[in-house]
Design a protein around this motif. Structure first.
Motif, PDB file in Angstrom:
ATOM      1  N   GLU A 108       0.804  -1.225   0.000  1.00 31.27           N
ATOM      2  CA  GLU A 108       0.000   0.000   0.000  1.00 31.27           C
ATOM      3  C   GLU A 108       0.832   1.268   0.000  1.00 31.27           C
ATOM      4  N   MET A 109       2.162   1.172   0.109  1.00 35.33           N
ATOM      5  CA  MET A 109       3.028   2.345   0.114  1.00 35.33           C
ATOM      6  C   MET A 109       4.116   2.156  -0.928  1.00 35.33           C
ATOM      7  N   ARG A 110       4.045   2.884  -2.039  1.00 39.29           N
ATOM      8  CA  ARG A 110       4.978   2.668  -3.151  1.00 39.29           C
ATOM      9  C   ARG A 110       6.390   3.107  -2.801  1.00 39.29           C
ATOM     10  N   THR A 111       6.586   4.369  -2.444  1.00 38.12           N
ATOM     11  CA  THR A 111       7.928   4.874  -2.156  1.00 38.12           C
ATOM     12  C   THR A 111       7.946   5.652  -0.853  1.00 38.12           C
ATOM     13  N   ALA A 112       9.129   5.836  -0.316  1.00 38.29           N
ATOM     14  CA  ALA A 112       9.297   6.665   0.879  1.00 38.29           C
ATOM     15  C   ALA A 112      10.722   7.197   0.909  1.00 38.29           C
ATOM     16  N   LEU A 113      10.874   8.436   1.369  1.00 40.45           N
ATOM     17  CA  LEU A 113      12.201   9.011   1.559  1.00 40.45           C
ATOM     18  C   LEU A 113      12.839   8.412   2.799  1.00 40.45           C
ATOM     19  N   CYS A 114      14.130   8.207   2.750  1.00 38.09           N
ATOM     20  CA  CYS A 114      14.865   7.666   3.912  1.00 38.09           C
ATOM     21  C   CYS A 114      15.363   8.842   4.744  1.00 38.09           C
ATOM     22  N   LEU A 115      14.446   9.496   5.426  1.00 37.32           N
ATOM     23  CA  LEU A 115      14.757  10.743   6.111  1.00 37.32           C
ATOM     24  C   LEU A 115      15.590  10.561   7.373  1.00 37.32           C
ATOM     25  N   GLN A 116      15.820   9.307   7.760  1.00 35.13           N
ATOM     26  CA  GLN A 116      16.662   9.100   8.942  1.00 35.13           C
ATOM     27  C   GLN A 116      18.151   9.248   8.619  1.00 35.13           C
ATOM     28  N   ILE A 117      18.494   9.307   7.333  1.00 35.60           N
ATOM     29  CA  ILE A 117      19.883   9.525   6.935  1.00 35.60           C
ATOM     30  C   ILE A 117      20.189  11.017   7.088  1.00 35.60           C
ATOM     31  N   LYS A 118      21.224  11.344   7.807  1.00 36.26           N
ATOM     32  CA  LYS A 118      21.550  12.742   8.094  1.00 36.26           C
ATOM     33  C   LYS A 118      22.343  13.377   6.956  1.00 36.26           C
ATOM     34  N   ARG A 119      22.223  14.686   6.852  1.00 33.15           N
ATOM     35  CA  ARG A 119      23.031  15.443   5.895  1.00 33.15           C
ATOM     36  C   ARG A 119      24.448  15.583   6.447  1.00 33.15           C
ATOM     37  N   CYS A 120      25.457  15.478   5.586  1.00 34.67           N
ATOM     38  CA  CYS A 120      26.851  15.571   6.018  1.00 34.67           C
ATOM     39  C   CYS A 120      27.149  16.962   6.592  1.00 34.67           C
ATOM     40  N   GLU A 121      28.008  17.003   7.589  1.00 31.90           N
ATOM     41  CA  GLU A 121      28.332  18.255   8.268  1.00 31.90           C
ATOM     42  C   GLU A 121      28.891  19.303   7.298  1.00 31.90           C
ATOM     43  N   ASP A 122      29.721  18.849   6.345  1.00 34.19           N
ATOM     44  CA  ASP A 122      30.339  19.811   5.427  1.00 34.19           C
ATOM     45  C   ASP A 122      29.374  20.280   4.339  1.00 34.19           C
TER      46      ASP A 122
END
Length: 592
Positions: free
Chosen positions: A339-353
Motif C-alpha cells: 500500500e506504500m509505493r515509495t518513501a524518503l529515507c529521512l533518517q539519513i543525516k546530511r553531512c556536516e560539510d
C-alpha cells in the motif's frame, strides 16, 4: 481526420552560444550583412538558404537586429566575445568535428588523411588528375576533406603523395566521438538524431512537442540546441523528435569501454550521511523512517518500477539500500508494503560539510540580514533579482526595504516560519532556509487559512469504507484519480481550486484529475494521543483529511501520510499537523 503538420525549425541547422557575439576583424567588418526587423526564425531561415552565410549574431538590445556573417569563429576573420544582449548561431556543419551518416554535409577544416598525408587542393589537378570542380554549393574549398560522391567511407581527399591517389580522412561519427558512461547523464556530445534516424527537436522550442525541459529552467543539464541529452535520469540519452507522431526516442551513442569497478569509485561517495540530493550516497540503510523494509531494486514486487540495476549500473542499486537514482530531493526506496509505493529515507543525516555555518534569526526573521543562501534541504537559493528558474513575484522592486541582495535568505513577507528564498531547483519554487530561531524565541502560528467556516450536514451513507467507520459526510474531501478515473489518494479542498494532499501520492502519477466526491466516504471519531494525532486508515486514503470540530466550525487538523502499514492492530497512522504549515500554504497560493 486531423493530422499534425510536420515543421522543421531552421534553427536546427545552428549551434547556439548564449550571450556571445562573433566580432569580425577591422579589415573585413564590411562583409557583415545587416537584416533589420526579422524575428529569430526568419533570421535563421535566411542564413540557412544563403551560401554566403555561415553564422549570425542575433541581438535583442538596444534594438532587435540580425547580422549575417560569412565565417564561423576562427580568430583570423572573427572571434567570439561576450555580449549579454546577443546570441551567436553558427552552422553546425562548419563547427562540429564529427559527421552524421556519410558526412556528405561535412564542412570542417581537417586536411590530412588517416595515415597523415596532406590533402591535395580541390582546384588542382596535380599530382592527381580528377573531374571535380569546386563550386559555392559543393563545399570543395581549399584542400579540406569532403565527401562529394557520398562514399560510404565518409569524407576523403586526393593526397599530395603521387603514390597514393586518395584516402579517407577518418573523421569520427558523432555517435562515436563522445562515448557515454553509466546512463549518459553527463553526455555533452553533438548527436542530434535518434536511433531510428529522426531529427531531434530543439530543447528551447515547444513544437511539435510541448515539454518541461526548457534550457533556462535546467541550466545544469546542458540542453543545447537539439542535441541528445538525458535530463530525467533515463537509461540512455534521448530527445524529442521533429516528427509530430513520435514524441521522443532514445539516441544511438557508443558506450565507453568498461571501467573496472574500483576505478569507478569516486571520493564523493558517502556512507554515513549524504550531500546535496544524496545521489552519491552508498550507505546500507535499507528501511524507511518508520521501519518498513525497502524492496530490493532487482525485484518487481510488490511494486513494478523501471530502475533495473543492470540498466542503472552506476546508481549503486544494490540489495534494498536507500538510493537516489532519479535526482529526487534525498535518498529513497520502494517499500515492501504493497500500500506504500515509495518513501524518503529521512533518517539519513546530511553531512556536516554540506550544512552552512550556524546562524539564527530573531522573532520571525523579518530583520535577518545574514548570508545563508541554502534551503533546509541544501538547495542553493535563486537570486532575488532574476527570473530563472522561477519568476520572482517578491523582488527588490516590490520590497525595496527588505534588503533582497544576492541570493541571501530573507523574510520580506513576514512569514511565520522564518527566512526563505526562491530555489535553483526548477521543481521547487521556494523553501525555508537552514537557519534556526535564536534561543528563547517563540512564534505563534496562524490557525486558519481564511475566514470561511467548514460545515457539513450529517446524512446516511451506504458503503462502509474507513475501518470501523460510521455513515457520515465530509464535503471538503476529494478523490485524486488518474486519467482512467481510478482513485489512488485522498485530499482536502481548502480553497477554491486548491487541494491539500501528501507528496507521496504523486511519486508516479504526474497526470491526474481531481474529483470532488462525498458519497465513496465514512467517518470515525478518534483520540488525540500525546503530541501525535493518530488514526486507523484504509489503503489509498493517504492524503485524506483529519477534521476536528471547533464550536460550529470543522477545522482541517491533519493530512494522513504513508509512514506505516495502515489498518493493522497497534499500528495507527500518523497525520501531519496542518496548522504548522499554514503560512507555507498561504505562500504557495499567493505565488501561483
Amino acid at each position: 481526420m486531423l493530422l499534425k503538420v510536420s515543421y522543421r525549425s531552421p534553427l536546427n541547422d545552428f549551434q547556439r552560444s548564449e550571450g556571445r557575439e562573433l566580432v569580425p576583424t577591422s579589415w573585413n567588418s564590411n562583409l557583415v550583412q545587416m537584416l533589420p526587423n526579422l524575428n529569430l526564425e526568419e533570421c535563421a531561415s535566411r542564413c540557412s538558404q544563403s551560401l554566403d552565410c555561415r553564422a549570425f549574431n542575433y541581438e535583442t538590445r538596444p534594438t532587435v537586429s540580425c547580422k549575417h556573417l560569412p565565417w564561423v569563429a576562427d580568430r583570423r576573420n572573427a572571434e567570439v566575445k561576450r555580449n549579454v544582449n546577443c546570441d551567436l548561431y553558427e552552422k553546425k556543419v562548419y563547427v562540429r568535428q564529427c559527421i552524421v551518416g556519410k558526412g556528405e554535409d561535412y564542412r570542417g577544416k581537417v586536411f590530412t588523411t588517416k595515415s597523415g598525408l596532406t590533402c591535395q587542393q580541390w582546384w588542382s589537378k596535380f599530382p592527381h588528375d580528377h573531374w571535380w570542380t569546386p563550386t559555392a554549393s559543393n563545399g570543395l574549398e581549399l584542400n579540406y576533406c569532403r565527401n562529394p560522391d557520398g562514399d560510404n567511407i565518409g569524407p576523403w581527399c586526393y593526397t599530395t603523395d603521387p603514390e597514393r591517389r586518395y584516402e579517407s580522412c577518418n573523421i569520427p561519427q558523432c555517435k562515436d566521438e563522445v562515448c557515454i558512461t553509466c546512463n549518459g547523464e553527463d553526455y555533452r556530445g553533438q548527436v542530434d538524431h535518434t536511433a531510428t534516424g529522426k531529427e531531434c527537436q530543439r530543447w528551447d522550442q515547444q513544437h511539435p512537442h510541448q515539454h518541461i525541459y526548457q534550457p533556462e529552467k535546467y541550466p545544469d543539464k546542458s540542453l543545447d540546441d537539439n542535441y541528445c541529452r538525458n535530463p530525467d535520469a533515463s537509461p540512455v540519452p534521448w530527445c524529442y523528435t521533429t516528427d509530430p507522431l513520435v514524441e521522443r526516442e532514445n539516441c544511438n551513442i557508443s558506450k565507453c569501454p568498461e571501467v573496472p569497478v574500483e576505478k569507478r569509485q569516486r571520493s564523493s561517495f558517502t556512507t554515513n550521511c549524504f550531500r546535496g540530493r544524496g545521489e552519491d550516497y552508498r550507505g546500507k540503510v535499507n528501511e524507511t523512517l518508520s521501519g518498513i523494509p525497502c524492496q530490493r531494486w532487482n525485484a518487481q514486487f510488490p511494486h513494478e518500477h523501471p530502475f533495473h540495476p543492470n540498466i542503472y549500473e552506476c546508481k549503486g542499486l544494490e540489495e534494498n539500500y536507500c538510493r537516489n537514482p532519479d535526482g529526487s530531493e534525498a535518498p529513497w526506496c520502494f517499500t515492501s508494503a504493497p500500500e506504500m509505493r515509495t518513501a524518503l529515507c529521512l533518517q539519513i543525516k546530511r553531512c556536516e560539510d554540506d550544512i552552512e555555518a550556524e546562524d539564527c534569526y530573531q522573532e520571525n526573521g523579518k530583520n535577518y540580514r545574514g548570508i545563508v543562501h541554502k534551503t533546509r534541504k541544501g538547495v542553493t537559493c535563486q537570486r532575488w533579482n532574476v527570473n530563472t528558474p522561477h519568476r520572482t513575484k517578491i523582488n527588490p522592486l516590490t520590497h525595496p526595504e527588505a534588503n533582497l541582495t544576492e541570493n541571501y535568505c530573507r523574510n520580506p513577507d513576514g512569514d511565520q516560519h522564518g527566512p526563505w528564498c526562491y530555489t535553483t531547483d526548477p521543481k521547487t519554487e521556494f523553501d525555508y532556509c537552514a537557519i534556526k530561531q535564536c534561543a528563547g524565541q517563540k512564534v505563534s502560528l496562524t490557525e486558519q487559512i481564511g475566514n470561511e467556516c467548514g460545515q457539513r450536514d450529517d446524512r446516511p451513507q451506504r458503503i462502509l469504507r474507513i475501518v470501523n467507520g460510521i455513515p457520515g459526510n465530509s464535503p471538503w474531501t476529494v478523490s485524486l484519480r488518474d486519467r482512467k478515473g481510478n482513485h489512488f489518494c485522498g485530499g482536502s479542498l481548502v480553497y477554491s481550486r486548491w487541494v491539500i494532499s501528501t507528496k507521496q501520492c504523486f511519486s508516479s502519477c504526474p497526470s491526474l484529475l481531481v474529483l470532488c466526491e462525498t458519497m465513496v466516504l465514512n467517518v470515525r471519531q478518534m483520540p488525540d494521543l500525546s503530541v501525535m494525532v493518530v488514526a486507523v486508515c484504509l489503503q489509498k486514503d493517504y492524503g485524506g483529511p483529519l477534521a476536528c470540530r471547533n464550536s460550529d466550525c470543522w477545522v482541517l487538523e491533519g493530512v494522513i501520510i504513508p509512514m506505516r502499514r495502515c489498518g493493522h492492530p497497534g499500528q495507527p497512522n500518523i497525520f501531519i499537523r496542518v496548522s504548522v504549515y499554514v503560512d507555507w500554504i498561504k505562500k504557495v497560493m499567493e505565488m501561483a
